[in-house]
Scaffold this motif. Structure first.
Motif, PDB file in Angstrom:
ATOM      1  N   ARG A 243       4.827  -7.645  84.383  1.00  0.00           N
ATOM      2  CA  ARG A 243       5.066  -6.665  85.452  1.00  0.00           C
ATOM      3  C   ARG A 243       4.345  -7.081  86.737  1.00  0.00           C
ATOM      4  NH1 ARG A 243       4.889  -2.928  80.983  1.00  0.00           N
ATOM      5  NH2 ARG A 243       2.648  -2.644  81.213  1.00  0.00           N
ATOM      6  N   SER A 244       3.126  -7.580  86.610  1.00  0.00           N
ATOM      7  CA  SER A 244       2.374  -7.990  87.796  1.00  0.00           C
ATOM      8  C   SER A 244       3.028  -9.172  88.504  1.00  0.00           C
ATOM      9  CB  SER A 244       0.932  -8.358  87.412  1.00  0.00           C
ATOM     10  OG  SER A 244       0.230  -7.220  86.970  1.00  0.00           O
ATOM     11  N   VAL A 245       3.519 -10.133  87.721  1.00  0.00           N
ATOM     12  CA  VAL A 245       4.159 -11.309  88.315  1.00  0.00           C
ATOM     13  C   VAL A 245       5.477 -10.925  88.990  1.00  0.00           C
ATOM     14  CG1 VAL A 245       5.221 -13.548  87.799  1.00  0.00           C
ATOM     15  CG2 VAL A 245       3.021 -12.950  86.795  1.00  0.00           C
ATOM     16  N   VAL A 246       6.248 -10.043  88.364  1.00  0.00           N
ATOM     17  CA  VAL A 246       7.495  -9.591  88.988  1.00  0.00           C
ATOM     18  C   VAL A 246       7.193  -8.833  90.277  1.00  0.00           C
ATOM     19  CG1 VAL A 246       9.544  -8.127  88.732  1.00  0.00           C
ATOM     20  CG2 VAL A 246       8.773  -9.533  86.809  1.00  0.00           C
ATOM     21  N   ALA A 247       6.187  -7.959  90.233  1.00  0.00           N
ATOM     22  CA  ALA A 247       5.859  -7.149  91.409  1.00  0.00           C
ATOM     23  C   ALA A 247       5.420  -7.998  92.596  1.00  0.00           C
ATOM     24  CB  ALA A 247       4.761  -6.141  91.061  1.00  0.00           C
ATOM     25  N   GLY A 248       4.881  -9.194  92.336  1.00  0.00           N
ATOM     26  CA  GLY A 248       4.419 -10.044  93.418  1.00  0.00           C
ATOM     27  C   GLY A 248       5.466 -10.995  93.960  1.00  0.00           C
ATOM     28  N   ALA A 249       6.671 -11.018  93.361  1.00  0.00           N
ATOM     29  CA  ALA A 249       7.691 -11.978  93.772  1.00  0.00           C
ATOM     30  C   ALA A 249       8.395 -11.545  95.056  1.00  0.00           C
ATOM     31  CB  ALA A 249       8.715 -12.155  92.652  1.00  0.00           C
ATOM     32  N   ARG A 250       8.859 -12.520  95.829  1.00  0.00           N
ATOM     33  CA  ARG A 250       9.678 -12.225  96.992  1.00  0.00           C
ATOM     34  C   ARG A 250      11.084 -11.805  96.565  1.00  0.00           C
ATOM     35  NH1 ARG A 250       8.813 -14.636 101.832  1.00  0.00           N
ATOM     36  NH2 ARG A 250      10.543 -13.304 102.501  1.00  0.00           N
ATOM     37  N   ALA A 251      11.552 -12.374  95.456  1.00  0.00           N
ATOM     38  CA  ALA A 251      12.857 -11.997  94.909  1.00  0.00           C
ATOM     39  C   ALA A 251      12.938 -12.484  93.473  1.00  0.00           C
ATOM     40  CB  ALA A 251      14.004 -12.590  95.728  1.00  0.00           C
ATOM     41  N   LEU A 252      13.680 -11.751  92.645  1.00  0.00           N
ATOM     42  CA  LEU A 252      13.975 -12.178  91.279  1.00  0.00           C
ATOM     43  C   LEU A 252      15.409 -12.697  91.252  1.00  0.00           C
ATOM     44  CD1 LEU A 252      12.976 -11.054  87.927  1.00  0.00           C
ATOM     45  CD2 LEU A 252      15.418 -10.730  88.357  1.00  0.00           C
ATOM     46  N   VAL A 253      15.618 -13.821  90.533  1.00  0.00           N
ATOM     47  CA  VAL A 253      16.927 -14.483  90.536  1.00  0.00           C
ATOM     48  C   VAL A 253      17.461 -14.578  89.117  1.00  0.00           C
ATOM     49  CG1 VAL A 253      18.231 -16.410  91.472  1.00  0.00           C
ATOM     50  CG2 VAL A 253      15.946 -15.920  92.370  1.00  0.00           C
ATOM     51  N   LEU A 254      18.705 -14.128  88.916  1.00  0.00           N
ATOM     52  CA  LEU A 254      19.410 -14.276  87.645  1.00  0.00           C
ATOM     53  C   LEU A 254      20.729 -14.997  87.920  1.00  0.00           C
ATOM     54  CD1 LEU A 254      17.519 -11.743  86.915  1.00  0.00           C
ATOM     55  CD2 LEU A 254      19.259 -11.230  85.204  1.00  0.00           C
ATOM     56  N   PRO A 255      20.745 -16.320  87.773  1.00  0.00           N
ATOM     57  CA  PRO A 255      21.966 -17.077  88.068  1.00  0.00           C
ATOM     58  C   PRO A 255      22.883 -17.236  86.856  1.00  0.00           C
ATOM     59  CG  PRO A 255      20.145 -18.581  87.730  1.00  0.00           C
ATOM     60  CD  PRO A 255      19.595 -17.195  87.498  1.00  0.00           C
ATOM     61  N   SER A 256      22.882 -16.270  85.954  1.00  0.00           N
ATOM     62  CA  SER A 256      23.481 -16.411  84.625  1.00  0.00           C
ATOM     63  C   SER A 256      24.997 -16.533  84.653  1.00  0.00           C
ATOM     64  CB  SER A 256      23.111 -15.198  83.763  1.00  0.00           C
ATOM     65  OG  SER A 256      21.734 -14.932  83.815  1.00  0.00           O
ATOM     66  N   ARG A 257      25.488 -17.303  83.687  1.00  0.00           N
ATOM     67  CA  ARG A 257      26.933 -17.352  83.429  1.00  0.00           C
ATOM     68  C   ARG A 257      27.383 -16.089  82.700  1.00  0.00           C
ATOM     69  NH1 ARG A 257      27.656 -21.384  79.236  1.00  0.00           N
ATOM     70  NH2 ARG A 257      27.340 -19.604  77.870  1.00  0.00           N
ATOM     71  N   ASP A 258      26.483 -15.556  81.877  1.00  0.00           N
ATOM     72  CA  ASP A 258      26.827 -14.395  81.062  1.00  0.00           C
ATOM     73  C   ASP A 258      25.556 -13.609  80.773  1.00  0.00           C
ATOM     74  OD1 ASP A 258      28.533 -12.782  79.207  1.00  0.00           O
ATOM     75  OD2 ASP A 258      27.190 -13.630  77.703  1.00  0.00           O
TER      76      ASP A 258
END
Length: 344
Positions: A243-258
Protein backbone atom coordinates in the motif's frame (compact mmCIF):
# COMPACT_ATOMS: atom_id res chain seq x y z
CA UNK A 1 -28.23 -17.83 6.50
CA UNK A 2 -25.97 -18.40 9.50
CA UNK A 3 -27.18 -22.02 9.62
CA UNK A 4 -26.00 -22.67 6.04
CA UNK A 5 -22.98 -24.98 6.21
CA UNK A 6 -20.38 -23.89 3.67
CA UNK A 7 -17.09 -25.65 2.97
CA UNK A 8 -14.60 -23.40 1.17
CA UNK A 9 -11.26 -24.25 -0.38
CA UNK A 10 -8.85 -22.12 1.67
CA UNK A 11 -5.64 -23.37 0.07
CA UNK A 12 -5.00 -19.91 -1.48
CA UNK A 13 -4.62 -18.49 2.06
CA UNK A 14 -1.33 -20.33 2.46
CA UNK A 15 2.08 -18.95 1.51
CA UNK A 16 2.62 -15.65 -0.26
CA UNK A 17 -0.74 -14.38 -1.36
CA UNK A 18 -1.33 -13.48 -4.96
CA UNK A 19 -4.54 -11.89 -6.18
CA UNK A 20 -6.53 -15.10 -5.65
CA UNK A 21 -5.11 -15.47 -2.15
CA UNK A 22 -6.16 -11.94 -1.28
CA UNK A 23 -9.62 -12.56 -2.75
CA UNK A 24 -10.03 -15.75 -0.72
CA UNK A 25 -8.80 -14.14 2.52
CA UNK A 26 -11.09 -11.13 2.24
CA UNK A 27 -14.09 -13.19 1.16
CA UNK A 28 -13.89 -15.77 3.94
CA UNK A 29 -13.28 -12.97 6.43
CA UNK A 30 -16.71 -11.57 5.56
CA UNK A 31 -18.44 -14.95 5.15
CA UNK A 32 -17.42 -16.10 8.62
CA UNK A 33 -20.12 -13.90 10.16
CA UNK A 34 -22.76 -14.81 7.56
CA UNK A 35 -22.65 -18.62 7.31
CA UNK A 36 -21.43 -21.67 9.22
CA UNK A 37 -18.04 -21.62 7.50
CA UNK A 38 -15.60 -24.51 7.34
CA UNK A 39 -12.24 -24.19 5.59
CA UNK A 40 -10.16 -26.93 4.02
CA UNK A 41 -6.61 -26.77 2.68
CA UNK A 42 -5.56 -29.17 -0.05
CA UNK A 43 -1.92 -29.40 0.91
CA UNK A 44 0.51 -31.24 3.16
CA UNK A 45 3.30 -28.70 3.64
CA UNK A 46 1.29 -25.72 4.88
CA UNK A 47 -1.66 -27.58 6.34
CA UNK A 48 -1.04 -26.58 9.97
CA UNK A 49 -0.63 -22.92 8.99
CA UNK A 50 -4.27 -22.75 7.93
CA UNK A 51 -5.43 -22.72 11.54
CA UNK A 52 -3.40 -19.61 12.26
CA UNK A 53 -4.69 -17.64 9.26
CA UNK A 54 -8.35 -18.68 9.40
CA UNK A 55 -10.69 -15.82 10.37
CA UNK A 56 -12.55 -15.83 13.67
CA UNK A 57 -15.76 -17.79 13.35
CA UNK A 58 -14.45 -20.24 10.73
CA UNK A 59 -13.51 -23.83 11.47
CA UNK A 60 -10.64 -25.65 9.77
CA UNK A 61 -11.47 -29.23 8.80
CA UNK A 62 -9.95 -32.12 6.89
CA UNK A 63 -6.64 -34.00 6.87
CA UNK A 64 -3.46 -32.96 5.04
CA UNK A 65 -3.88 -34.15 1.44
CA UNK A 66 -1.68 -33.06 -1.48
CA UNK A 67 -3.55 -31.03 -4.09
CA UNK A 68 -1.64 -32.68 -6.94
CA UNK A 69 -2.92 -36.12 -6.01
CA UNK A 70 -6.50 -34.92 -5.60
CA UNK A 71 -6.49 -32.96 -8.86
CA UNK A 72 -5.16 -35.99 -10.70
CA UNK A 73 -8.00 -38.12 -9.32
CA UNK A 74 -10.65 -35.44 -9.89
CA UNK A 75 -9.55 -34.99 -13.49
CA UNK A 76 -10.57 -38.62 -14.08
CA UNK A 77 -13.86 -38.60 -12.20
CA UNK A 78 -15.84 -37.45 -9.14
CA UNK A 79 -13.89 -39.49 -6.60
CA UNK A 80 -13.13 -39.06 -3.81
CA UNK A 81 -16.08 -36.85 -2.86
CA UNK A 82 -15.02 -34.02 -0.59
CA UNK A 83 -17.28 -35.30 2.19
CA UNK A 84 -14.76 -38.11 2.78
CA UNK A 85 -12.19 -35.45 3.66
CA UNK A 86 -14.24 -32.78 5.40
CA UNK A 87 -17.60 -34.18 6.50
CA UNK A 88 -21.00 -32.98 5.35
CA UNK A 89 -21.95 -29.47 4.26
CA UNK A 90 -24.75 -27.80 2.34
CA UNK A 91 -22.49 -26.00 -0.14
CA UNK A 92 -18.93 -26.56 -1.35
CA UNK A 93 -17.09 -23.55 -2.82
CA UNK A 94 -14.08 -24.02 -5.06
CA UNK A 95 -12.48 -20.59 -4.65
CA UNK A 96 -9.66 -21.18 -7.14
CA UNK A 97 -11.05 -22.55 -10.43
CA UNK A 98 -11.50 -26.15 -9.24
CA UNK A 99 -14.67 -27.44 -7.56
CA UNK A 100 -14.11 -30.53 -5.40
CA UNK A 101 -16.70 -33.18 -6.31
CA UNK A 102 -19.29 -33.85 -3.64
CA UNK A 103 -21.80 -36.57 -2.90
CA UNK A 104 -24.61 -34.31 -1.66
CA UNK A 105 -23.51 -30.69 -1.27
CA UNK A 106 -24.35 -28.09 -3.88
CA UNK A 107 -21.33 -26.82 -5.75
CA UNK A 108 -20.09 -23.26 -6.39
CA UNK A 109 -16.87 -22.49 -8.26
CA UNK A 110 -15.12 -19.18 -8.86
CA UNK A 111 -13.57 -18.75 -12.31
CA UNK A 112 -11.30 -15.71 -12.05
CA UNK A 113 -10.29 -15.47 -15.70
CA UNK A 114 -9.75 -17.66 -18.76
CA UNK A 115 -5.99 -17.30 -19.09
CA UNK A 116 -5.67 -21.08 -18.82
CA UNK A 117 -7.39 -21.36 -22.22
CA UNK A 118 -5.07 -18.86 -23.90
CA UNK A 119 -1.83 -20.02 -22.23
CA UNK A 120 -2.44 -23.72 -21.41
CA UNK A 121 1.28 -24.35 -20.91
CA UNK A 122 1.22 -22.12 -17.81
CA UNK A 123 -1.32 -24.35 -16.08
CA UNK A 124 -1.12 -27.87 -17.53
CA UNK A 125 -4.28 -29.88 -17.01
CA UNK A 126 -6.29 -26.99 -15.59
CA UNK A 127 -8.64 -26.66 -18.54
CA UNK A 128 -10.06 -30.16 -18.07
CA UNK A 129 -10.52 -29.58 -14.34
CA UNK A 130 -12.28 -26.23 -14.87
CA UNK A 131 -14.58 -27.63 -17.55
CA UNK A 132 -15.55 -30.48 -15.23
CA UNK A 133 -16.01 -28.02 -12.37
CA UNK A 134 -18.40 -25.69 -14.21
CA UNK A 135 -20.42 -28.70 -15.38
CA UNK A 136 -20.78 -29.96 -11.79
CA UNK A 137 -21.43 -26.55 -10.25
CA UNK A 138 -24.90 -25.26 -9.51
CA UNK A 139 -23.47 -21.72 -9.66
CA UNK A 140 -20.34 -20.19 -11.19
CA UNK A 141 -18.93 -16.98 -9.70
CA UNK A 142 -16.95 -14.51 -11.81
CA UNK A 143 -15.36 -11.22 -10.74
CA UNK A 144 -16.69 -9.16 -13.66
CA UNK A 145 -19.39 -9.15 -16.31
CA UNK A 146 -16.55 -9.44 -18.84
CA UNK A 147 -15.48 -12.81 -17.41
CA UNK A 148 -19.13 -13.87 -17.11
CA UNK A 149 -19.59 -13.29 -20.84
CA UNK A 150 -16.40 -15.20 -21.65
CA UNK A 151 -17.35 -18.11 -19.36
CA UNK A 152 -20.71 -18.36 -21.08
CA UNK A 153 -19.21 -18.21 -24.57
CA UNK A 154 -16.01 -20.20 -24.18
CA UNK A 155 -16.97 -22.73 -21.48
CA UNK A 156 -20.59 -23.13 -22.51
CA UNK A 157 -22.07 -22.16 -19.14
CA UNK A 158 -25.66 -20.96 -19.08
CA UNK A 159 -25.90 -17.33 -17.99
CA UNK A 160 -28.54 -18.31 -15.45
CA UNK A 161 -25.84 -20.24 -13.55
CA UNK A 162 -23.38 -17.32 -13.42
CA UNK A 163 -23.22 -14.86 -10.53
CA UNK A 164 -20.96 -11.81 -10.83
CA UNK A 165 -19.18 -11.16 -7.51
CA UNK A 166 -17.02 -8.02 -7.90
CA UNK A 167 -14.01 -7.88 -5.61
CA UNK A 168 -13.59 -5.27 -2.89
CA UNK A 169 -11.03 -2.72 -1.77
CA UNK A 170 -9.75 -2.88 1.80
CA UNK A 171 -10.40 0.33 3.73
CA UNK A 172 -6.68 0.72 4.46
CA UNK A 173 -6.09 1.68 0.82
CA UNK A 174 -8.00 4.92 1.23
CA UNK A 175 -5.63 6.04 4.01
CA UNK A 176 -2.41 4.71 2.48
CA UNK A 177 0.61 7.01 2.50
CA UNK A 178 4.21 6.61 1.29
CA UNK A 179 6.51 5.13 3.91
CA UNK A 180 9.63 7.23 4.60
CA UNK A 181 11.91 4.21 5.07
CA UNK A 182 10.68 2.53 1.90
CA UNK A 183 11.02 5.78 -0.07
CA UNK A 184 14.74 5.82 0.67
CA UNK A 185 15.06 2.62 -1.37
CA UNK A 186 13.01 3.92 -4.31
CA UNK A 187 13.36 6.70 -6.88
CA UNK A 188 11.90 10.09 -5.93
CA UNK A 189 9.36 9.70 -8.75
CA UNK A 190 8.40 6.35 -10.23
CA UNK A 191 5.85 4.49 -12.30
CA UNK A 192 4.62 1.23 -10.79
CA UNK A 193 3.86 -2.24 -12.16
CA UNK A 194 2.33 -4.77 -9.74
CA UNK A 195 2.10 -8.42 -10.69
CA UNK A 196 3.87 -11.48 -12.01
CA UNK A 197 5.98 -11.04 -15.12
CA UNK A 198 3.96 -13.46 -17.27
CA UNK A 199 3.00 -13.27 -20.95
CA UNK A 200 -0.46 -11.84 -20.39
CA UNK A 201 0.80 -8.98 -18.19
CA UNK A 202 3.05 -7.67 -21.02
CA UNK A 203 5.77 -6.10 -18.93
CA UNK A 204 8.04 -6.13 -22.03
CA UNK A 205 5.50 -3.93 -23.82
CA UNK A 206 5.61 -1.46 -20.95
CA UNK A 207 9.41 -1.35 -21.07
CA UNK A 208 9.29 -0.53 -24.78
CA UNK A 209 6.93 2.36 -24.10
CA UNK A 210 9.14 4.13 -21.57
CA UNK A 211 11.07 7.23 -22.63
CA UNK A 212 13.53 9.55 -20.91
CA UNK A 213 10.80 12.06 -20.02
CA UNK A 214 8.93 9.46 -17.96
CA UNK A 215 9.89 8.47 -14.40
CA UNK A 216 11.73 5.16 -13.87
CA UNK A 217 9.73 1.99 -13.36
CA UNK A 218 9.38 0.05 -10.10
CA UNK A 219 8.19 -3.57 -10.39
CA UNK A 220 6.53 -5.33 -7.45
CA UNK A 221 5.94 -9.06 -7.70
CA UNK A 222 7.55 -12.49 -7.65
CA UNK A 223 11.25 -12.56 -8.45
CA UNK A 224 14.57 -11.36 -7.11
CA UNK A 225 15.11 -7.66 -6.31
CA UNK A 226 17.56 -5.78 -8.49
CA UNK A 227 18.20 -2.91 -10.93
CA UNK A 228 18.29 -3.01 -14.70
CA UNK A 229 18.83 0.47 -16.07
CA UNK A 230 15.77 2.56 -15.19
CA UNK A 231 13.85 -0.47 -13.92
CA UNK A 232 13.96 -1.43 -10.23
CA UNK A 233 12.50 -4.75 -9.10
CA UNK A 234 11.73 -4.95 -5.40
CA UNK A 235 10.17 -8.43 -5.19
CA UNK A 236 7.11 -9.50 -3.26
CA UNK A 237 5.74 -7.11 -0.61
CA UNK A 238 3.32 -7.75 2.28
CA UNK A 239 0.10 -5.73 2.05
CA UNK A 240 1.12 -2.82 4.35
CA UNK A 241 4.31 -2.20 2.37
CA UNK A 242 2.53 -2.68 -0.93
CA UNK A 243 0.00 0.00 0.00
CA UNK A 244 2.82 2.42 0.83
CA UNK A 245 4.62 1.78 -2.47
CA UNK A 246 1.41 2.21 -4.48
CA UNK A 247 0.55 5.41 -2.61
CA UNK A 248 3.93 6.90 -3.50
CA UNK A 249 3.74 6.16 -7.24
CA UNK A 250 3.16 8.79 -9.90
CA UNK A 251 1.00 6.26 -11.76
CA UNK A 252 0.17 2.56 -11.71
CA UNK A 253 0.36 0.74 -15.07
CA UNK A 254 -1.48 -2.43 -16.14
CA UNK A 255 -0.55 -3.18 -19.76
CA UNK A 256 -2.28 -6.58 -19.65
CA UNK A 257 -3.54 -8.60 -22.58
CA UNK A 258 -6.16 -10.12 -20.30
CA UNK A 259 -7.44 -9.59 -16.76
CA UNK A 260 -10.25 -11.11 -14.77
CA UNK A 261 -10.65 -8.05 -12.55
CA UNK A 262 -7.49 -5.97 -12.17
CA UNK A 263 -7.61 -5.29 -8.43
CA UNK A 264 -4.35 -3.25 -8.40
CA UNK A 265 -6.02 -0.63 -10.62
CA UNK A 266 -8.89 -0.18 -8.18
CA UNK A 267 -6.54 -0.09 -5.19
CA UNK A 268 -4.44 2.60 -6.85
CA UNK A 269 -7.56 4.70 -7.50
CA UNK A 270 -8.48 4.27 -3.82
CA UNK A 271 -5.26 5.93 -2.67
CA UNK A 272 -5.39 8.71 -5.26
CA UNK A 273 -2.87 7.38 -7.78
CA UNK A 274 -3.52 7.73 -11.53
CA UNK A 275 -4.06 4.48 -13.43
CA UNK A 276 -2.99 3.64 -16.98
CA UNK A 277 -4.29 0.34 -18.34
CA UNK A 278 -4.97 -1.51 -21.54
CA UNK A 279 -8.39 -1.05 -23.09
CA UNK A 280 -9.74 -4.54 -22.44
CA UNK A 281 -13.26 -5.44 -21.22
CA UNK A 282 -12.51 -6.26 -17.55
CA UNK A 283 -10.33 -3.18 -16.97
CA UNK A 284 -12.82 -0.88 -18.70
CA UNK A 285 -15.54 -2.30 -16.47
CA UNK A 286 -13.59 -2.08 -13.21
CA UNK A 287 -12.02 1.36 -13.68
CA UNK A 288 -15.32 2.85 -14.86
CA UNK A 289 -13.90 5.74 -16.87
CA UNK A 290 -11.33 6.74 -14.23
CA UNK A 291 -8.20 5.42 -15.97
CA UNK A 292 -6.19 6.39 -19.03
CA UNK A 293 -6.73 3.60 -21.55
CA UNK A 294 -4.63 2.49 -24.51
CA UNK A 295 -4.89 -0.27 -27.10
CA UNK A 296 -3.14 -3.42 -25.90
CA UNK A 297 0.26 -3.86 -27.57
CA UNK A 298 0.46 -0.26 -28.81
CA UNK A 299 3.71 1.08 -27.31
CA UNK A 300 3.17 4.59 -28.66
CA UNK A 301 -0.39 4.63 -27.33
CA UNK A 302 0.83 3.48 -23.92
CA UNK A 303 3.55 6.14 -23.88
CA UNK A 304 1.00 8.85 -24.70
CA UNK A 305 -1.40 7.54 -22.02
CA UNK A 306 1.39 7.66 -19.42
CA UNK A 307 2.16 11.28 -20.25
CA UNK A 308 -1.55 12.18 -20.09
CA UNK A 309 -1.90 10.51 -16.69
CA UNK A 310 1.10 12.34 -15.25
CA UNK A 311 -0.15 15.67 -16.57
CA UNK A 312 -3.69 15.20 -15.29
CA UNK A 313 -3.10 13.56 -11.89
CA UNK A 314 -5.77 11.51 -10.15
CA UNK A 315 -9.23 13.06 -9.76
CA UNK A 316 -11.10 12.56 -6.48
CA UNK A 317 -13.82 10.85 -8.51
CA UNK A 318 -11.52 7.82 -8.80
CA UNK A 319 -11.48 7.39 -5.02
CA UNK A 320 -15.27 7.70 -4.91
CA UNK A 321 -15.57 5.05 -7.63
CA UNK A 322 -13.25 2.66 -5.79
CA UNK A 323 -15.24 3.08 -2.56
CA UNK A 324 -18.23 1.40 -4.22
CA UNK A 325 -16.35 -1.92 -4.24
CA UNK A 326 -16.49 -3.63 -0.84
CA UNK A 327 -15.76 -7.14 0.36
CA UNK A 328 -19.10 -7.21 2.17
CA UNK A 329 -20.83 -6.68 -1.19
CA UNK A 330 -18.66 -9.44 -2.67
CA UNK A 331 -19.69 -11.79 0.15
CA UNK A 332 -23.38 -10.93 -0.25
CA UNK A 333 -23.20 -11.61 -3.99
CA UNK A 334 -21.47 -14.92 -3.22
CA UNK A 335 -24.32 -15.77 -0.84
CA UNK A 336 -26.70 -15.56 -3.80
CA UNK A 337 -24.62 -18.26 -5.48
CA UNK A 338 -24.74 -20.35 -2.29
CA UNK A 339 -28.55 -20.08 -2.21
CA UNK A 340 -28.70 -21.28 -5.81
CA UNK A 341 -26.50 -24.25 -4.91
CA UNK A 342 -28.36 -25.11 -1.72
CA UNK A 343 -31.75 -24.91 -3.47
CA UNK A 344 -30.72 -26.83 -6.60
Amino acid sequence: MADLRVLADATPLLGRRTGIGRYTASLVGELASLVDLRLIGFTTRGWRELRSVAPAGARVVGPPVPARVLRSMWSRGPLPPVELLAGTSDVVHGTNFVLPPSARAGGVVTVHDLAFLDEPSEAPGLEALVRASVRRAAAVCTPTEAVADAVGTRLGVEQSKIVVTPLGVDREWFDAEPDAELRQRLPADYLLFVGADGPRKDLPGLLRALDEQLPPLVVVGPGEPGHDGRVQRIGYLPDPQLRSVVAGARALVLPSRDEGFGLPALEALACGVPVVCSDIPALREVTGGHAELFRYGDAEGLRAALHRALDAGAPEAGRTHAARFTWRACAEATLRAYRMAADR
